[in-house]
Design a protein around this motif. Structure first.
Motif, mmCIF file in Angstrom:
data_model
loop_
_atom_site.group_PDB
_atom_site.id
_atom_site.type_symbol
_atom_site.label_atom_id
_atom_site.label_comp_id
_atom_site.label_asym_id
_atom_site.label_seq_id
_atom_site.Cartn_x
_atom_site.Cartn_y
_atom_site.Cartn_z
ATOM 1 N N GLU A 81 0.830 -1.209 0.000
ATOM 2 C CA GLU A 81 0.000 0.000 0.000
ATOM 3 C C GLU A 81 0.861 1.254 0.000
ATOM 4 O O GLU A 81 0.524 2.256 -0.634
ATOM 5 C CB GLU A 81 -0.944 0.010 1.206
ATOM 6 N N ALA A 82 2.022 1.208 0.670
ATOM 7 C CA ALA A 82 2.932 2.347 0.653
ATOM 8 C C ALA A 82 3.630 2.449 -0.702
ATOM 9 O O ALA A 82 3.827 3.545 -1.231
ATOM 10 C CB ALA A 82 3.962 2.229 1.766
ATOM 11 N N LYS A 99 3.605 7.357 10.449
ATOM 12 C CA LYS A 99 3.359 8.433 9.482
ATOM 13 C C LYS A 99 2.493 7.946 8.326
ATOM 14 O O LYS A 99 1.581 8.657 7.880
ATOM 15 C CB LYS A 99 4.683 8.986 8.979
ATOM 16 N N PHE A 100 2.749 6.746 7.838
ATOM 17 C CA PHE A 100 1.914 6.219 6.756
ATOM 18 C C PHE A 100 0.495 5.927 7.247
ATOM 19 O O PHE A 100 -0.460 6.060 6.479
ATOM 20 C CB PHE A 100 2.540 4.959 6.167
ATOM 21 N N GLN A 101 0.353 5.545 8.512
ATOM 22 C CA GLN A 101 -0.983 5.334 9.054
ATOM 23 C C GLN A 101 -1.751 6.640 9.116
ATOM 24 O O GLN A 101 -2.950 6.691 8.799
ATOM 25 C CB GLN A 101 -0.886 4.719 10.454
ATOM 26 N N ARG A 102 -1.090 7.722 9.484
ATOM 27 C CA ARG A 102 -1.749 9.034 9.499
ATOM 28 C C ARG A 102 -2.128 9.477 8.092
ATOM 29 O O ARG A 102 -3.178 10.091 7.885
ATOM 30 C CB ARG A 102 -0.831 10.060 10.154
ATOM 31 N N LEU A 103 -1.268 9.171 7.123
ATOM 32 C CA LEU A 103 -1.603 9.499 5.736
ATOM 33 C C LEU A 103 -2.836 8.739 5.271
ATOM 34 O O LEU A 103 -3.720 9.306 4.614
ATOM 35 C CB LEU A 103 -0.420 9.177 4.828
ATOM 36 N N ARG A 104 -2.900 7.448 5.602
ATOM 37 C CA ARG A 104 -4.086 6.669 5.217
ATOM 38 C C ARG A 104 -5.348 7.234 5.845
ATOM 39 O O ARG A 104 -6.403 7.294 5.190
ATOM 40 C CB ARG A 104 -3.885 5.202 5.615
ATOM 41 N N THR A 105 -5.260 7.653 7.091
ATOM 42 C CA THR A 105 -6.420 8.261 7.760
ATOM 43 C C THR A 105 -6.846 9.541 7.058
ATOM 44 O O THR A 105 -8.036 9.805 6.859
ATOM 45 C CB THR A 105 -6.084 8.549 9.227
ATOM 46 N N PHE A 106 -5.865 10.356 6.656
ATOM 47 C CA PHE A 106 -6.174 11.602 5.953
ATOM 48 C C PHE A 106 -6.860 11.313 4.621
ATOM 49 O O PHE A 106 -7.877 11.941 4.288
ATOM 50 C CB PHE A 106 -4.883 12.394 5.726
ATOM 51 N N TYR A 107 -6.322 10.373 3.851
ATOM 52 C CA TYR A 107 -6.903 10.060 2.547
ATOM 53 C C TYR A 107 -8.281 9.423 2.671
ATOM 54 O O TYR A 107 -9.111 9.554 1.774
ATOM 55 C CB TYR A 107 -5.971 9.124 1.770
ATOM 56 N N ARG A 108 -8.534 8.742 3.772
ATOM 57 C CA ARG A 108 -9.811 8.066 3.928
ATOM 58 C C ARG A 108 -10.911 8.995 4.448
ATOM 59 O O ARG A 108 -12.066 8.875 4.039
ATOM 60 C CB ARG A 108 -9.645 6.876 4.881
ATOM 61 N N VAL A 119 3.398 15.223 7.692
ATOM 62 C CA VAL A 119 3.272 14.271 8.801
ATOM 63 C C VAL A 119 4.586 14.218 9.586
ATOM 64 O O VAL A 119 4.828 13.259 10.322
ATOM 65 C CB VAL A 119 2.913 12.861 8.277
ATOM 66 N N ARG A 120 5.404 15.226 9.438
ATOM 67 C CA ARG A 120 6.723 15.238 10.075
ATOM 68 C C ARG A 120 6.633 15.415 11.577
ATOM 69 O O ARG A 120 7.558 15.059 12.307
ATOM 70 C CB ARG A 120 7.590 16.335 9.474
ATOM 71 N N TRP A 121 5.537 15.975 12.068
ATOM 72 C CA TRP A 121 5.386 16.188 13.495
ATOM 73 C C TRP A 121 4.614 15.035 14.123
ATOM 74 O O TRP A 121 3.633 14.544 13.559
ATOM 75 C CB TRP A 121 4.669 17.510 13.764
ATOM 76 N N ARG A 122 5.029 14.628 15.285
ATOM 77 C CA ARG A 122 4.461 13.467 15.954
ATOM 78 C C ARG A 122 2.962 13.646 16.222
ATOM 79 O O ARG A 122 2.526 14.641 16.786
ATOM 80 C CB ARG A 122 5.190 13.221 17.279
ATOM 81 N N GLY A 123 2.170 12.659 15.794
ATOM 82 C CA GLY A 123 0.746 12.636 16.091
ATOM 83 C C GLY A 123 -0.081 13.666 15.358
ATOM 84 O O GLY A 123 -1.234 13.898 15.720
#
Length: 281
Positions: free
Chosen positions: A163-164, A201-210, A226-230
């Protein structure tokens, strides 16, 4: 038992003498290359023969006991196309080379320098026109402080997570070491920061895209950080301030304020107010 022991010792002494004499006069016959299975067709058997420096046609004129296997393995190990190699001589005089091709994980483009490939260990592999590998591309400025090898953990994650890999098209490093991902989704870039917390970071990206992009629009932002934590910080594409709403002529003809407490709405009174205003000015 004593007689059998004497016979065996005599036999081995004779056999070793004959074998040594045969080895001194035995010639090599041919060269054989065996390539280990590889995910990429980066090199072929002909490339291994070329890197070995051996002429297969003249090999049969060489004596077995004078052939230097260690020097052959050293030449193969120095090649940028071979990850591992082992050389041996078989009983029929065949020189056998067992080689593991290099597995490039990325192609690096540095400004003002020829491009090259790198493997998972950071070894550089010269890029040739006849090679075209479908691997991630690294673009940017690399130095001793921020070498291309520092991106290997990120590339390893991309290679092992489909997926990445489907998301990322190009990895770019800025002069300060900041990592920018260019996704296959056209219209924005991803500020990744560094290679720490890669999975998060990739998990946060997936959340954003979803959850965010389908609602706000896929072209609403030009940078997703997504460079900053959380956190996921998105920068709007249209950075211009909304225009100030000025009153129009139609809006002015609806009513005129005469004082703080009275509003004229009758058309005749509006007309008299306009005439009075014109005569005053």
């Amino acid at each position: 038992m004593c007689v059998m022991t004497i016979v065996m010792v005599a036999y081995f002494a004779f056999a070793l003498t004959v074998t040594a004499r045969m080895a001194r006069t035995e010639q090599l016959t041919r060269l054989e290359v065996r390539l280990a299975p590889s995910q990429t067709d980066f090199i072929e058997s002909a490339d291994i023969v070329h890197e070995s420096g051996i002429d297969p046609d003249s090999l049969k004129f060489m004596l077995r006991n004078r052939f230097d296997l260690h020097a052959l393995e050293a030449r193969l190990a120095a090649s940028d196309k071979i990850q591992d190699a082992n050389a041996s001589i078989l009983s029929d005089g065949t020189v056998l080379i067992e080689a593991t091709p290099m597995e490039p994980v990325a192609r690096v483009f540095e400004y003002g320098k020829p491009s090259y490939y790198i493997n998972a260990g950071g070894k550089r592999i010269s890029a040739e026109l006849r090679y075209h590998l479908d691997v991630p591309v690294l673009v940017g400025r690399f130095d001793s402080i921020h070498p291309a090898e520092r991106l290997l953990p990120l590339l390893d994650y991309i290679a092992n997570h489909p997926e990445a890999g489907a998301l990322v098209a190009t990895v770019t490093q800025e002069s300060n070491g900041n990592i920018i991902l260019i996704p296959n989704i056209v219209g924005h870039v991803i500020n990744f920061g560094d290679t720490t917390l890669t999975a998060d970071k990739f998990q946060r990206l997936r959340t954003f895209y979803r959850h965010v992009a389908p609602v706000k629009g896929w072209n609403a932002y030009d940078t997703i950080a997504v460079r900053w934590r959380g956190q996921v910080v998105a920068t709007r594409r249209d950075k211009a301030m909304p225009p100030v709403q000025l009153p129009t002529v139609e809006e002015q003809t609806g009513a005129f304020d005469i004082d703080d407490n009275e509003t004229i709405t009758d058309p005749e009174e509006i007309e008299r107010a306009v005439d009075s205003s014109n005569s005053t000015h």
